[in-house]
Design a protein around this motif. Structure first.
Motif, PDB file in Angstrom:
ATOM      1  N   ALA A  96       0.745  -1.155   0.186  1.00  0.00           N
ATOM      2  CA  ALA A  96       0.027   0.000  -0.063  1.00  0.00           C
ATOM      3  C   ALA A  96       0.899   1.353  -0.088  1.00  0.00           C
ATOM      4  O   ALA A  96       0.615   2.158  -0.643  1.00  0.00           O
ATOM      5  CB  ALA A  96      -0.946  -0.163   1.178  1.00  0.00           C
ATOM      6  N   GLY A  97       2.002   1.213   0.931  1.00  0.00           N
ATOM      7  CA  GLY A  97       2.893   2.540   0.732  1.00  0.00           C
ATOM      8  C   GLY A  97       3.470   2.625  -0.592  1.00  0.00           C
ATOM      9  O   GLY A  97       3.711   3.586  -1.029  1.00  0.00           O
ATOM     10  N   GLY A  98       3.988   1.398  -1.177  1.00  0.00           N
ATOM     11  CA  GLY A  98       4.406   1.703  -2.579  1.00  0.00           C
ATOM     12  C   GLY A  98       3.718   1.990  -3.603  1.00  0.00           C
ATOM     13  O   GLY A  98       4.146   3.005  -4.547  1.00  0.00           O
ATOM     14  N   GLU A  99       2.390   1.821  -3.277  1.00  0.00           N
ATOM     15  CA  GLU A  99       1.356   2.066  -4.525  1.00  0.00           C
ATOM     16  C   GLU A  99       1.072   3.534  -4.265  1.00  0.00           C
ATOM     17  O   GLU A  99       1.001   4.264  -5.335  1.00  0.00           O
ATOM     18  CB  GLU A  99      -0.049   1.408  -4.252  1.00  0.00           C
ATOM     19  N   ALA A 100       0.843   3.907  -3.084  1.00  0.00           N
ATOM     20  CA  ALA A 100       0.654   5.385  -2.549  1.00  0.00           C
ATOM     21  C   ALA A 100       1.646   6.419  -3.244  1.00  0.00           C
ATOM     22  O   ALA A 100       1.508   7.552  -3.904  1.00  0.00           O
ATOM     23  CB  ALA A 100       0.626   5.660  -1.252  1.00  0.00           C
ATOM     24  N   ALA A 101       3.190   6.000  -2.934  1.00  0.00           N
ATOM     25  CA  ALA A 101       4.140   6.663  -3.519  1.00  0.00           C
ATOM     26  C   ALA A 101       4.265   6.795  -5.078  1.00  0.00           C
ATOM     27  O   ALA A 101       4.246   7.793  -5.545  1.00  0.00           O
ATOM     28  CB  ALA A 101       5.628   5.903  -3.086  1.00  0.00           C
ATOM     29  N   TYR A 102       3.706   5.568  -5.884  1.00  0.00           N
ATOM     30  CA  TYR A 102       3.916   5.797  -7.250  1.00  0.00           C
ATOM     31  C   TYR A 102       2.670   6.745  -7.696  1.00  0.00           C
ATOM     32  O   TYR A 102       2.913   7.589  -8.695  1.00  0.00           O
ATOM     33  CB  TYR A 102       3.534   4.193  -7.801  1.00  0.00           C
ATOM     34  N   ARG A 103       1.490   6.633  -7.027  1.00  0.00           N
ATOM     35  CA  ARG A 103       0.268   7.376  -7.531  1.00  0.00           C
ATOM     36  C   ARG A 103       0.589   8.984  -7.439  1.00  0.00           C
ATOM     37  O   ARG A 103       0.242   9.629  -8.217  1.00  0.00           O
ATOM     38  CB  ARG A 103      -0.985   6.999  -6.688  1.00  0.00           C
ATOM     39  N   CYS A 104       1.385   9.406  -6.414  1.00  0.00           N
ATOM     40  CA  CYS A 104       1.502  10.520  -6.173  1.00  0.00           C
ATOM     41  C   CYS A 104       2.725  11.216  -7.115  1.00  0.00           C
ATOM     42  O   CYS A 104       2.526  12.180  -7.736  1.00  0.00           O
ATOM     43  CB  CYS A 104       2.485  10.848  -4.663  1.00  0.00           C
ATOM     44  N   ILE A 105       3.659  10.322  -7.563  1.00  0.00           N
ATOM     45  CA  ILE A 105       4.542  10.853  -8.455  1.00  0.00           C
ATOM     46  C   ILE A 105       3.766  10.781  -9.735  1.00  0.00           C
ATOM     47  O   ILE A 105       3.954  11.738 -10.697  1.00  0.00           O
ATOM     48  CB  ILE A 105       5.834   9.613  -8.764  1.00  0.00           C
TER      49      ILE A 105
END
Length: 332
Positions: A96-105
Motif C-alpha cells: 500500500a505504501g509503494g502504491e501510494a508513492a507511485y500514484r503521487c509521482i
C-alpha cells in the motif's frame, strides 16, 4: 513588477516512512515559504497525522485540482489522492505504501507536464514497497524518465561544497563499466554544464573521474578504460570551450572539489559519487534529476522506517531540496 514565487509540487513519498513528517516540518519554515509556493501531492489525513506527531501547527487545506491552491500562511495545500488506507502504520513496509508513492509521482508528473508547475520535489520512497505494488523501477529517477518519455537522464547529488553528477547509477559495477562509453560520458558532462549555466554559473569548472585506481595510471591498472571510454568525451567538451579536466584519480578528486578547485565532479558509477556526498551528511544532501522536462529535486535519504512516526526525523535535506527546486525553477 515583482515576479511570483515558483510553484513546487511536493510528492509525499511512501506514507509509512518519514516523508510526511519532513514535509510538514519543512513547509512550516518561514524561510521556505519565502522562496516558493508549495503544493503537496499526497493524502490529507496522513499529513495531519504527521503534523500532530511532529508537533507542527499547520492546517491542511484539501484540494482536488492544483488550481484550487490558496497558499495561505500557516496552511499547506494538499492535492488529496486518497491513497493511504486508514490505520496504515508508520515504519512498516507494505505494498500500500509503494502504491501510494507511485500514484503521487504519477499525478505530479501530469501536473508538471501541463505547465502548471515547473518543479517537483520528492519525499523518499521504498524500492521494495514499490516493487511489491507491481511497479518495477530501480528508483525515482528511472520512474520519472519513463513517465515523461525521457530517453536519458542523469543523477546529480548536491551537498555542502560538493556537486556530483553520475554517468551510471542503479546498476551493478561490472554492468556500469560495460555501459560507460564516450557518448554517454560526454552527454552527462554537458547536462551538468547546462544545469549550472542555467543556475547562473558562467563557466563551470568540471572534473571527470577515472574508473580505475589512479585513473589507470597510464595503463598500469585496468584495461585502458580511461583512454577508450572517458578521454574522448573530455576532449570533445574541451574542443567546444567547456572547462573540463579528466580523467582524474577519484581518490583525491573529491577533496579537491570540496576545497574549491572544481564546481562539478562527474562520477562514473553509483558508489564512486554517492560515498563522498553521504560522508558529508545525509541531513543536507539533495538529489537532482537532470534532463527531465521540469526541475526535480529530492531528499538524499531513505524512508527511515526505524524512526518513522516518532517525530524525530530531520527535515534538513527536504528544506535544502525545496530551496534548490526554487533556485532552479523558471519563474512563471
Amino acid at each position: 513588477m515583482e515576479m511570483e514565487l515558483p510553484i513546487v509540487l511536493i510528492t509525499m513519498g511512501d506514507p509509512t516512512g518519514v516523508g510526511p513528517e519532513v514535509i510538514v516540518k519543512s513547509v512550516d519554515q518561514p524561510a521556505v515559504r519565502a522562496r516558493l509556493r508549495p503544493i503537496v501531492v499526497g493524502d490529507t489525513r496522513r499529513l495531519q497525522e504527521a503534523a500532530a506527531i511532529a508537533g507542527v501547527r499547520l492546517a491542511v487545506h484539501t484540494i482536488a485540482e492544483p488550481e484550487q491552491a490558496r497558499f495561505d500562511p500557516g496552511t499547506i495545500d494538499c492535492l488529496d489522492l486518497g491513497v493511504v488506507p486508514p490505520g496504515l502504520p508508520f515504519g512498516q513496509l507494505s505494498p500500500a505504501g509503494g502504491e501510494a508513492a507511485y500514484r503521487c509521482i504519477e499525478r505530479a508528473v501530469r501536473i508538471a507536464q501541463s505547465g502548471f508547475s515547473s518543479a517537483i520535489c520528492t519525499a523518499p520512497l521504498n524500492k521494495e514497497a514499490l516493487h511489491a505494488a507491481g511497479h518495477r523501477y530501480p528508483g525515482h529517477t528511472e520512474m520519472l524518465a519513463h513517465l515523461t518519455g525521457t530517453p536519458e537522464v542523469s543523477m546529480l547529488l548536491v551537498a555542502p561544497g560538493l556537486r556530483v553528477i553520475h554517468v551510471t547509477t542503479h546498476i551493478g559495477l561490472l554492468d556500469a563499466v560495460a555501459k560507460i562509453e564516450p557518448g554517454l560520458v560526454e552527454r552527462t558532462i554537458r547536462r551538468g554544464h547546462e544545469l549550472l549555466v542555467r543556475a547562473g554559473m558562467a563557466r563551470p569548472r568540471i572534473a571527470v573521474c577515472g574508473i580505475n585506481p589512479h585513473a589507470g595510471e597510464s595503463g598500469l591498472f585496468g584495461h585502458g578504460e580511461e583512454d577508450a571510454k572517458i578521454a574522448p568525451a573530455v576532449a570533445a567538451c574541451v574542443a567546444d570551450g567547456l572547462a573540463v579536466q579528466g580523467p582524474l584519480p577519484a581518490d583525491t578528486l573529491f577533496f579537491r572539489a570540496r576545497r574549491g578547485d572544481f564546481d562539478l565532479v562527474v562520477a562514473m558509477y553509483h558508489d564512486q559519487g554517492h560515498g563522498p556526498v553521504k560522508v558529508l551528511g545525509l541531513e543536507a544532501g539533495v538529489n537532482v534529476t537532470v534532463g527531465l522536462p521540469f526541475v526535480r529535486t529530492s531528499v538524499d535519504h531513505g524512508t527511515a522506517f526505524d524512526i518513522a512516526g516518532t517525530g524525530r526525523a530531520d527535515p534538513g535535506s527536504m528544506v535544502a531540496a525545496l530551496e534548490l527546486a526554487a533556485e532552479f525553477a523558471p519563474r512563471p
